[in-house]
Motif scaffolding. Sequence first.
Motif, PDB file in Angstrom:
ATOM      1  N   GLU A 146       6.777  11.265  -5.009  1.00  0.00           N
ATOM      2  CA  GLU A 146       5.925  11.899  -4.005  1.00  0.00           C
ATOM      3  C   GLU A 146       5.734  13.331  -4.455  1.00  0.00           C
ATOM      4  OE1 GLU A 146       7.999  11.414  -0.339  1.00  0.00           O
ATOM      5  OE2 GLU A 146       7.399   9.309  -0.107  1.00  0.00           O
ATOM      6  N   GLN A 181       0.841  -1.188   0.000  1.00  0.00           N
ATOM      7  CA  GLN A 181       0.000   0.000   0.000  1.00  0.00           C
ATOM      8  C   GLN A 181       0.882   1.247   0.000  1.00  0.00           C
ATOM      9  OE1 GLN A 181      -3.423  -0.229  -0.093  1.00  0.00           O
ATOM     10  NE2 GLN A 181      -3.439   1.981  -0.469  1.00  0.00           N
ATOM     11  N   GLY A 201       1.432   5.523  -0.165  1.00  0.00           N
ATOM     12  CA  GLY A 201       0.779   6.708   0.360  1.00  0.00           C
ATOM     13  C   GLY A 201      -0.094   7.384  -0.683  1.00  0.00           C
ATOM     14  N   LYS A 202      -1.016   8.213  -0.237  1.00  0.00           N
ATOM     15  CA  LYS A 202      -1.965   8.866  -1.147  1.00  0.00           C
ATOM     16  C   LYS A 202      -1.266   9.724  -2.191  1.00  0.00           C
ATOM     17  CE  LYS A 202      -5.887   8.984   2.053  1.00  0.00           C
ATOM     18  NZ  LYS A 202      -6.862   9.840   2.768  1.00  0.00           N
ATOM     19  N   LYS A 203      -0.136  10.304  -1.829  1.00  0.00           N
ATOM     20  CA  LYS A 203       0.568  11.189  -2.757  1.00  0.00           C
ATOM     21  C   LYS A 203       1.688  10.474  -3.509  1.00  0.00           C
ATOM     22  CE  LYS A 203      -0.400  15.438  -0.192  1.00  0.00           C
ATOM     23  NZ  LYS A 203       0.190  16.649   0.458  1.00  0.00           N
ATOM     24  N   GLN A 204       1.802   9.161  -3.319  1.00  0.00           N
ATOM     25  CA  GLN A 204       2.855   8.408  -3.988  1.00  0.00           C
ATOM     26  C   GLN A 204       2.323   7.737  -5.250  1.00  0.00           C
ATOM     27  OE1 GLN A 204       4.095   5.785  -0.744  1.00  0.00           O
ATOM     28  NE2 GLN A 204       5.949   6.997  -0.462  1.00  0.00           N
ATOM     29  N   ARG A 205       3.152   7.693  -6.263  1.00  0.00           N
ATOM     30  CA  ARG A 205       2.775   7.037  -7.515  1.00  0.00           C
ATOM     31  C   ARG A 205       4.035   6.469  -8.169  1.00  0.00           C
ATOM     32  NH1 ARG A 205       3.696  12.293  -8.493  1.00  0.00           N
ATOM     33  NH2 ARG A 205       4.670  12.882 -10.479  1.00  0.00           N
TER      34      ARG A 205
END
Length: 292
Positions: free
Chosen positions: A193, A145, A147-151
């Motif tokens: 990030e 999983q 983080g929301k800002k990770q891609r």
Amino acid sequence: MELLKVDSFELRTVDIAEVEADHLHVLSMAVGWRYHANEWCFLRQCGVGLAALDEIDRVVATAMLFPYDQAFATLGMVIVSPRLQGQGVAPWLVRQLVARYPAAALRLNATEVSRRLFAGLGFTGDTERVHLLRGKARCTAEAPQLGKKQRIEPVSEHHLPAVEYLDRTAFGVSRRGVLQRLLRENTGYGLFEADRLAAFALRRAAGRGHIIGPVVAEGEAEAVALVRRHFADLDGQLVRLDAVRDDGVLTDFLAQSGLVVIETLTTMSKNAPQPAGSGSAGIFALAGPSLC
């Protein structure tokens, strides 16, 4: 040119760049090293080296040096034909090569068989290990999983400044030339990030399979996520990865994905100190045992 007399004939050295890659491949296969001609071509682009030829110009030994600056280099691809092992060929070749960088700190990853050879040449160290893993990758493990800002996105030569900076903070010295070649002709993924590159993992074709590395990340979850992304591309294909951690999340993931340890190397050094990383990122997989 320095000559070495072995039995009833003499060996001479030539620049490794002058030797056909197919002939180098024959030598590495003779000792069981899975280095195909395309991998030899890549390594020769990254470093310098010597090859020893016998009287009918057969390649019987090699040694390579990968200088990252005047103060640090790695040594690798020290190979001697089985029929000449134990006759002083490797020390003769290595001494000629490292004489070009007399003040440089040197690092290498030695096999169990070659540790005594390098100890005799002044290399020390027996605590750090590199685990060579190989197998047909299976992308079955669940993705970590993020983080929301990770891609995760592809990286290319356009990202070289960010990749080099992150790698330098982890490795301790710039490997710009190696990284540029990997990014230019191969595949890489980065974990971003927002607009900041926080981790990356590169891969290259090698023979019938692929080598994944270097893998540089701030934590194991990020390293796993990037390696898994490569496995998704290579599902069922032959993969090699040279890991520097004995256990942990990444080690477990690699085992679940079908990779097994085929050999463990020992890291040795000479003329310490060696470069040390200055950032929060660490190296989870090497660019290759010779390149570190």
